[in-house]
Enzyme design. Structure first.
Site, PDB file in Angstrom:
ATOM      1  N   ARG A  75       0.626  -0.965  -0.256  1.00 11.52           N
ATOM      2  CA  ARG A  75       0.014  -0.086  -0.174  1.00 11.52           C
ATOM      3  C   ARG A  75       1.183   1.518   0.130  1.00 11.52           C
ATOM      4  NH1 ARG A  75      -4.359  -0.516   4.447  1.00 11.52           N
ATOM      5  NH2 ARG A  75      -4.957   1.386   4.154  1.00 11.52           N
ATOM      6  N   ASN A 107      -8.992   7.441   4.592  1.00 12.05           N
ATOM      7  CA  ASN A 107      -7.996   6.674   4.114  1.00 12.05           C
ATOM      8  C   ASN A 107      -7.015   7.345   4.653  1.00 12.05           C
ATOM      9  OD1 ASN A 107     -10.228   6.475   1.897  1.00 12.05           O
ATOM     10  ND2 ASN A 107     -10.035   7.416   0.746  1.00 12.05           N
ATOM     11  N   VAL A 108      -5.791   6.660   4.338  1.00 13.43           N
ATOM     12  CA  VAL A 108      -4.037   6.608   4.759  1.00 13.43           C
ATOM     13  C   VAL A 108      -3.327   7.340   3.787  1.00 13.43           C
ATOM     14  CG1 VAL A 108      -4.828   5.201   6.570  1.00 13.43           C
ATOM     15  CG2 VAL A 108      -3.979   3.915   4.721  1.00 13.43           C
ATOM     16  N   HIS A 124      -8.767   8.311  10.259  1.00 14.21           N
ATOM     17  CA  HIS A 124      -7.953   6.417  10.592  1.00 14.21           C
ATOM     18  C   HIS A 124      -6.233   6.720  10.227  1.00 14.21           C
ATOM     19  CE1 HIS A 124     -11.624   4.351   9.674  1.00 14.21           C
ATOM     20  NE2 HIS A 124     -11.374   5.382  10.435  1.00 14.21           N
ATOM     21  N   THR A 195     -17.519   5.182  -0.067  1.00 11.13           N
ATOM     22  CA  THR A 195     -17.201   4.726   1.414  1.00 11.13           C
ATOM     23  C   THR A 195     -18.401   3.724   1.563  1.00 11.13           C
ATOM     24  OG1 THR A 195     -17.334   4.583   3.422  1.00 11.13           O
ATOM     25  CG2 THR A 195     -18.967   6.543   2.724  1.00 11.13           C
ATOM     26  N   SER A 196     -18.224   2.311   1.875  1.00  6.74           N
ATOM     27  CA  SER A 196     -19.269   1.255   2.029  1.00  6.74           C
ATOM     28  C   SER A 196     -19.920   1.535   3.160  1.00  6.74           C
ATOM     29  CB  SER A 196     -18.851   0.371   1.690  1.00  6.74           C
ATOM     30  OG  SER A 196     -17.902  -0.204   2.813  1.00  6.74           O
ATOM     31  N   ALA A 239     -16.204   8.790  -8.643  1.00  9.37           N
ATOM     32  CA  ALA A 239     -15.709  10.067  -8.138  1.00  9.37           C
ATOM     33  C   ALA A 239     -14.601  10.662  -9.612  1.00  9.37           C
ATOM     34  CB  ALA A 239     -14.855   9.663  -7.426  1.00  9.37           C
TER      35      ALA A 239
HETATM   36  C1  BV8 Z   1     -13.667   2.343  17.210  1.00  8.81           C
HETATM   37  C2  BV8 Z   1      -6.627   1.923   9.090  1.00  8.81           C
HETATM   38  C3  BV8 Z   1     -13.467   2.547  20.011  1.00  8.81           C
HETATM   39  C4  BV8 Z   1      -6.236   1.236   8.319  1.00  8.81           C
HETATM   40  C5  BV8 Z   1      -8.750   1.431   8.930  1.00  8.81           C
HETATM   41  C6  BV8 Z   1     -19.858  -4.059  15.357  1.00  8.81           C
HETATM   42  C7  BV8 Z   1     -20.658  -3.379  15.051  1.00  8.81           C
HETATM   43  C8  BV8 Z   1     -19.872  -2.130  14.344  1.00  8.81           C
HETATM   44  C9  BV8 Z   1     -18.637  -1.117  15.147  1.00  8.81           C
HETATM   45  C10 BV8 Z   1     -18.102  -2.433  15.282  1.00  8.81           C
HETATM   46  C11 BV8 Z   1     -18.722  -3.496  15.273  1.00  8.81           C
HETATM   47  N1  BV8 Z   1     -17.248  -4.315  15.726  1.00  8.81           N
HETATM   48  C12 BV8 Z   1     -16.373  -3.043  16.155  1.00  8.81           C
HETATM   49  C13 BV8 Z   1     -16.544  -2.450  15.728  1.00  8.81           C
HETATM   50  C14 BV8 Z   1     -15.916  -0.933  15.797  1.00  8.81           C
HETATM   51  C15 BV8 Z   1     -14.850  -1.354  14.890  1.00  8.81           C
HETATM   52  C16 BV8 Z   1     -15.603  -1.100  13.070  1.00  8.81           C
HETATM   53  O1  BV8 Z   1     -16.363  -0.229  12.447  1.00  8.81           O
HETATM   54  N2  BV8 Z   1     -15.480  -2.436  12.542  1.00  8.81           N
HETATM   55  C17 BV8 Z   1     -16.369  -2.770  11.515  1.00  8.81           C
HETATM   56  C18 BV8 Z   1     -15.983  -3.577  10.408  1.00  8.81           C
HETATM   57  C19 BV8 Z   1     -17.717  -3.807  11.861  1.00  8.81           C
HETATM   58  N3  BV8 Z   1     -14.362   0.591  14.635  1.00  8.81           N
HETATM   59  C20 BV8 Z   1     -13.100   0.320  14.705  1.00  8.81           C
HETATM   60  O2  BV8 Z   1     -12.531  -0.475  15.676  1.00  8.81           O
HETATM   61  C21 BV8 Z   1     -12.561   1.600  15.305  1.00  8.81           C
HETATM   62  N4  BV8 Z   1     -12.489   2.188  16.077  1.00  8.81           N
HETATM   63  O3  BV8 Z   1     -13.969   1.997  17.132  1.00  8.81           O
HETATM   64  O4  BV8 Z   1     -13.141   2.729  18.454  1.00  8.81           O
HETATM   65  C22 BV8 Z   1     -14.399   0.944  19.575  1.00  8.81           C
HETATM   66  C23 BV8 Z   1     -13.126   0.789  19.890  1.00  8.81           C
HETATM   67  C24 BV8 Z   1     -13.522  -0.994  20.634  1.00  8.81           C
HETATM   68  C25 BV8 Z   1     -14.837  -1.727  19.821  1.00  8.81           C
HETATM   69  C26 BV8 Z   1     -15.637  -1.512  19.694  1.00  8.81           C
HETATM   70  C27 BV8 Z   1     -15.277   0.410  19.760  1.00  8.81           C
HETATM   71  C28 BV8 Z   1     -11.620   2.034  14.221  1.00  8.81           C
HETATM   72  C29 BV8 Z   1     -11.941   1.711  12.222  1.00  8.81           C
HETATM   73  C30 BV8 Z   1     -10.489   2.542  12.275  1.00  8.81           C
HETATM   74  C31 BV8 Z   1     -10.115   0.910  11.348  1.00  8.81           C
HETATM   75  N5  BV8 Z   1      -8.933   1.138  10.832  1.00  8.81           N
HETATM   76  N6  BV8 Z   1      -7.961   1.345   8.354  1.00  8.81           N
HETATM   77  C32 BV8 Z   1      -5.992   0.798   7.225  1.00  8.81           C
HETATM   78  O5  BV8 Z   1      -6.212   1.357   6.701  1.00  8.81           O
HETATM   79  O6  BV8 Z   1      -4.558   0.138   7.161  1.00  8.81           O
HETATM   80  S1  BV8 Z   1     -10.360   0.562   8.634  1.00  8.81           S
HETATM   81  C33 BV8 Z   1     -10.291   1.214   6.811  1.00  8.81           C
HETATM   82  O7  BV8 Z   1     -11.536  -0.007   6.524  1.00  8.81           O
HETATM   83  C34 BV8 Z   1     -10.430   2.345   6.022  1.00  8.81           C
HETATM   84  O8  BV8 Z   1      -9.523   3.120   7.004  1.00  8.81           O
HETATM   85  C35 BV8 Z   1     -11.868   2.490   6.129  1.00  8.81           C
HETATM   86  O9  BV8 Z   1     -11.602   3.084   6.783  1.00  8.81           O
HETATM   87  C36 BV8 Z   1     -12.760   1.558   6.156  1.00  8.81           C
HETATM   88  C37 BV8 Z   1     -12.464   0.773   4.732  1.00  8.81           C
HETATM   89  O10 BV8 Z   1     -13.863   1.794   4.563  1.00  8.81           O
HETATM   90  P1  BV8 Z   1     -14.484   1.960   2.881  1.00  8.81           P
HETATM   91  O11 BV8 Z   1     -13.049   3.589   2.970  1.00  8.81           O
HETATM   92  O12 BV8 Z   1     -15.697   3.069   3.086  1.00  8.81           O
HETATM   93  O13 BV8 Z   1     -13.979   1.334   1.428  1.00  8.81           O
HETATM   94  P2  BV8 Z   1     -14.386   0.513   1.293  1.00  8.81           P
HETATM   95  O14 BV8 Z   1     -13.745  -0.930   0.833  1.00  8.81           O
HETATM   96  O15 BV8 Z   1     -15.209  -0.311   2.583  1.00  8.81           O
HETATM   97  O16 BV8 Z   1     -15.692   1.041   0.427  1.00  8.81           O
HETATM   98  C38 BV8 Z   1     -15.106   1.436  -0.897  1.00  8.81           C
HETATM   99  C39 BV8 Z   1     -16.612   1.655  -1.486  1.00  8.81           C
HETATM  100  O17 BV8 Z   1     -16.285   2.331  -2.202  1.00  8.81           O
HETATM  101  C40 BV8 Z   1     -17.545   0.599  -2.055  1.00  8.81           C
HETATM  102  O18 BV8 Z   1     -18.862   0.911  -2.052  1.00  8.81           O
HETATM  103  C41 BV8 Z   1     -16.940   0.962  -3.607  1.00  8.81           C
HETATM  104  O19 BV8 Z   1     -18.393   0.967  -3.394  1.00  8.81           O
HETATM  105  C42 BV8 Z   1     -16.800   1.959  -3.533  1.00  8.81           C
HETATM  106  N7  BV8 Z   1     -16.318   2.979  -5.078  1.00  8.81           N
HETATM  107  C43 BV8 Z   1     -15.180   1.773  -5.126  1.00  8.81           C
HETATM  108  N8  BV8 Z   1     -15.088   2.322  -6.328  1.00  8.81           N
HETATM  109  C44 BV8 Z   1     -15.280   4.018  -6.789  1.00  8.81           C
HETATM  110  C45 BV8 Z   1     -16.114   3.891  -5.168  1.00  8.81           C
HETATM  111  N9  BV8 Z   1     -16.504   4.901  -5.550  1.00  8.81           N
HETATM  112  C46 BV8 Z   1     -16.436   6.049  -5.905  1.00  8.81           C
HETATM  113  N10 BV8 Z   1     -15.695   5.927  -6.959  1.00  8.81           N
HETATM  114  C47 BV8 Z   1     -15.004   4.986  -7.168  1.00  8.81           C
HETATM  115  N11 BV8 Z   1     -13.962   5.269  -8.079  1.00  8.81           N
END
Ligand code: BV8
Length: 253
Positions: A75, A107-108, A124, A195-196, A239
């Protein structure tokens, strides 16, 4: 060329931008995908092969240090070699015209800043530095090619390093998160791009804006939990293709 939403939808979004006061942008991995950075989910997402928790978590780094560092090396290399696509420069144009355009990102990869976008709130963290997995207090190290010569890279204390991104299970940087919530509460237009809507608390930001009666424009080729909510103008497409069209209508060529 990916198909575009109807011109009436593009015009509707453009009018919302023209008449908005404080407009805030919120981006996810999809914003980077046309620059060549793979998303996490969606069609070609990384996480088809791996689960997020196996990679971006403290347990994941302890269990699979080489795998996780291989992933971050890929990455980092991508982010250093890749260029922002036209959509980033469209956001920069809106920033220059409106003079204020806070941009919250999950994003990072640093691509927004590479395109000259100034006010970037990195929820993040970033891939710029790495620090001791056991928090020994030694100064962090810059994420450069040398760091990856021996995997996993180690701290001067001998422990494994971790990238200074927010890993799953970790709290987000307090100042960034507080500002992001304040912006969601106070903006009068939010544009959500690529974002998803899976990861919390980033996914709560557009919901906060909607609850305040603020309009949300979503740009995403796929449906998300946001797409069908009242108050959301959902533009299905990428985008890199939609943003330049919107800017053309708002500011002319
Ligand atoms: C926290 C850094 C307090 C690292 C990342 C159960 C239920 C709900 C929540 C939780 C749960 N259990 C735990 C949680 C909390 C957890 C969470 O949300 N888990 C999820 C998986 C359910 N969150 C955390 O842990 C956060 N901390 O809440 O602290 C806490 C602590 C413990 C327990 C509870 C609470 C920390 C979250 C941060 C994690 N770090 N990144 C790295 O990047 O290496 S997350 C990483 O994944 C990204 O940063 C980003 O946030 C995520 C990916 O999501 P998206 O950016 O949306 O990307 P994705 O691929 O999913 O989607 C892409 C989209 O783009 C799609 O929709 C696609 O259609 C679209 N697309 C594609 N091409 C295009 C496009 N759009 C436009 N144009 C295009 N060309």
């Amino acid at each position: 060329m990916p198909e575009l939403p109807s011109s009436s939808l593009i015009t509707e979004a453009s009018d919302m931008i023209k008449t908005s006061g404080l407009m805030v942008v919120s981006t996810g991995a999809g914003m980077s995908s046309e620059s060549g950075v793979r998303t996490f989910r969606g069609e070609e997402g990384f996480w088809r092969e791996y689960r997020a928790e196996d990679l971006a978590s403290i347990e994941g780094i302890r269990k699979n240090p080489e795998l996780v560092w291989e992933w971050y090396r890929e990455r980092l290399k991508a982010c250093q070699e890749l260029e922002p696509h036209a959509g980033y420069y469209s956001l920069e144009r809106i920033q220059n015209e409106k003079e204020i355009l806070p941009l919250i990102t999950q994003n990072v990869d640093g691509l927004h800043q590479k395109a000259g976008i100034m006010d970037v709130i990195e929820l993040h963290g970033s891939l710029r530095t790495a620090s001791c997995l056991d928090s020994c207090g030694a100064p962090g190290k810059r994420m450069t090619e040398e760091l990856f010569e021996i995997l996993p890279p180690r701290c001067s204390c001998g422990s494994i390093l971790r990238p200074d991104v927010v890993l799953f299970g970790e709290q987000l940087p307090e100042q960034a998160l507080r500002r992001a919530f304040r912006l969601a509460e106070s903006c009068d237009l939010m544009m959500v791009i690529g974002t998803s809507m899976v990861v919390y608390p980033a996914s709560s930001l557009p919901l906060i804006a909607l609850r305040k009666g603020v309009k949300v424009i979503e740009i995403n080729p796929e449906e998300t939990p946001l797409s069908s909510l009242d108050g959301v103008l959902s533009l299905h497409g990428t985008a890199g293709s939609i943003l330049p069209e919107i800017v053309k209508v708002v500011y002319g060529e």
